[in-house]
Design an enzyme around this catalytic site. Structure first.
Site, PDB file in Angstrom:
ATOM      1  N   ASP A   2      11.497   4.929   9.352  1.00 50.99           N
ATOM      2  CA  ASP A   2      12.806   4.360   9.633  1.00 50.99           C
ATOM      3  C   ASP A   2      13.906   5.411   9.522  1.00 50.99           C
ATOM      4  O   ASP A   2      13.804   6.342   8.723  1.00 50.99           O
ATOM      5  CB  ASP A   2      13.050   3.230   8.623  1.00 50.99           C
ATOM      6  CG  ASP A   2      14.116   2.275   9.110  1.00 50.99           C
ATOM      7  OD1 ASP A   2      14.457   2.315  10.309  1.00 50.99           O
ATOM      8  OD2 ASP A   2      14.619   1.498   8.287  1.00 50.99           O
ATOM      9  N   ASN A  50      10.630  -4.184  18.564  1.00 45.52           N
ATOM     10  CA  ASN A  50      11.282  -3.043  19.225  1.00 45.52           C
ATOM     11  C   ASN A  50      11.387  -3.196  20.744  1.00 45.52           C
ATOM     12  O   ASN A  50      12.188  -2.512  21.382  1.00 45.52           O
ATOM     13  CB  ASN A  50      10.565  -1.724  18.900  1.00 45.52           C
ATOM     14  CG  ASN A  50      10.795  -1.229  17.481  1.00 45.52           C
ATOM     15  OD1 ASN A  50       9.989  -0.488  16.924  1.00 45.52           O
ATOM     16  ND2 ASN A  50      11.907  -1.624  16.869  1.00 45.52           N
ATOM     17  N   ARG A 170       8.275   3.993   2.801  1.00 44.12           N
ATOM     18  CA  ARG A 170       9.299   3.623   3.777  1.00 44.12           C
ATOM     19  C   ARG A 170      10.483   4.563   3.613  1.00 44.12           C
ATOM     20  O   ARG A 170      10.973   4.772   2.501  1.00 44.12           O
ATOM     21  CB  ARG A 170       9.756   2.181   3.605  1.00 44.12           C
ATOM     22  CG  ARG A 170      10.827   1.852   4.642  1.00 44.12           C
ATOM     23  CD  ARG A 170      11.108   0.420   4.858  1.00 44.12           C
ATOM     24  NE  ARG A 170      12.037   0.302   5.975  1.00 44.12           N
ATOM     25  CZ  ARG A 170      12.242  -0.784   6.686  1.00 44.12           C
ATOM     26  NH1 ARG A 170      11.568  -1.873   6.409  1.00 44.12           N
ATOM     27  NH2 ARG A 170      13.104  -0.800   7.683  1.00 44.12           N
ATOM     28  N   SER A 178       9.479  -5.386   6.691  1.00 46.02           N
ATOM     29  CA  SER A 178       9.682  -5.494   8.142  1.00 46.02           C
ATOM     30  C   SER A 178       8.401  -5.753   8.931  1.00 46.02           C
ATOM     31  O   SER A 178       8.113  -5.054   9.913  1.00 46.02           O
ATOM     32  CB  SER A 178      10.392  -4.248   8.689  1.00 46.02           C
ATOM     33  OG  SER A 178      11.636  -4.079   8.075  1.00 46.02           O
ATOM     34  N   GLU A 189       0.907   0.516  -3.497  1.00 43.83           N
ATOM     35  CA  GLU A 189       2.072   1.017  -4.230  1.00 43.83           C
ATOM     36  C   GLU A 189       3.137   1.358  -3.184  1.00 43.83           C
ATOM     37  O   GLU A 189       2.839   1.988  -2.163  1.00 43.83           O
ATOM     38  CB  GLU A 189       1.697   2.273  -5.028  1.00 43.83           C
ATOM     39  CG  GLU A 189       0.714   2.004  -6.144  1.00 43.83           C
ATOM     40  CD  GLU A 189       1.292   1.084  -7.233  1.00 43.83           C
ATOM     41  OE1 GLU A 189       2.499   1.157  -7.495  1.00 43.83           O
ATOM     42  OE2 GLU A 189       0.502   0.292  -7.795  1.00 43.83           O
TER      43      GLU A 189
END
Ligand code: FPP
Length: 222
Positions: A2, A50, A170, A178, A189
């Site tokens: 991201d 997307n 992330r 998401s 984790e």
């Protein structure tokens, strides 16, 4: 992966430049994972949602993916990396799909690392498809509802044969999943990194792995 858009905006560049820089991070992280001895690397490259981005951005992402696949094919051979893909692949442009399929076939026997591209992927869609396939078997009398357990359910997901992730990273500081691998990350984790994806490089991966090594995994037990 991201933060490509924000990376570009901070520099006054078009979003596609953020994706282009993001593809460089993909190259570097893939090499670094290989060096670390990571068995499976799954990259969320394009979500089902997307598709609703402007056509020009979708087109730029598909072009980047094709370029990456063309350029990386030889490296995947050299490094003994197998390529797989999950997601609604029939929604990809025919040219992109054909290239993807050819590299998946070409690398099928490689065994040092598996790189999984999540393309047109959405975890809810994946789970619904698994439920539908089990329901169809039950309705046809091929399966007893009481025979459905977590293992059987997993085997109907697109990730069948791929171990559940140990570590989920992330970037860009967002504290959200998401719609990514919802079933499979039950005990993963999670490491959230503030940097945008194009700035996430080898050293950042090593730090995330160190953070993972400091965690005490209990899988629900004491
Ligand atoms: C999210 O950032 C990123 C994407 C939607 C695309 C990820 C694609 C790549 C890194 C390059 C192509 C892929 C490969 C495998 C070569 P965003 O656009 O949502 O960023 P923002 O949240 O800052 O707007």
């Amino acid at each position: 992966m991201d933060g490509n858009g924000r990376w570009a905006k901070e520099r006054g560049l078009p979003r596609r430049e953020g994706h282009r820089a993001g593809a460089e991070s993909v190259r570097e992280i893939m090499e670094a994972c290989k060096e670390l001895g990571v068995g499976y690397l799954t990259l969320f490259a394009f979500s089902s949602e997307n598709w609703s981005r402007p056509a020009a951005e979708v087109h730029a992402l598909m072009a980047l993916l094709e370029r990456f696949l063309r350029e990386k094919a030889k490296d995947l051979d050299r490094q003994d990396v197998r390529l797989l893909a999950i997601g609604q692949l029939d929604r990809l442009p025919a040219k992109t799909r054909a290239l993807l399929d050819s590299i998946i076939a070409r690398t099928a026997s490689h065994s040092s690392m598996t790189m999984v591209l999540a393309l047109s992927y959405g975890a809810r869609e994946e789970i619904v498809a698994a439920a539908r396939s089990l329901a169809a078997d039950a309705a046809a009398g091929r399966l007893l509802p009481e025979a459905i357990d977590a293992e059987l359910f997993s085997s109907r997901l697109q990730t069948t044969g791929i171990p559940d992730p140990d570590l989920l990273i992330r970037t860009s500081g967002e504290m959200r999943i998401s719609n990514f691998l919802l079933w499979q990350i039950s005990y993963a984790e999670i490491v959230i990194v503030k940097k945008n994806w194009p700035d996430f490089r080898e050293g950042d991966l090593f730090e995330a792995v160190e953070e993972y090594q400091r965690r005490h995994r209990r899988f629900g037990a004491l």
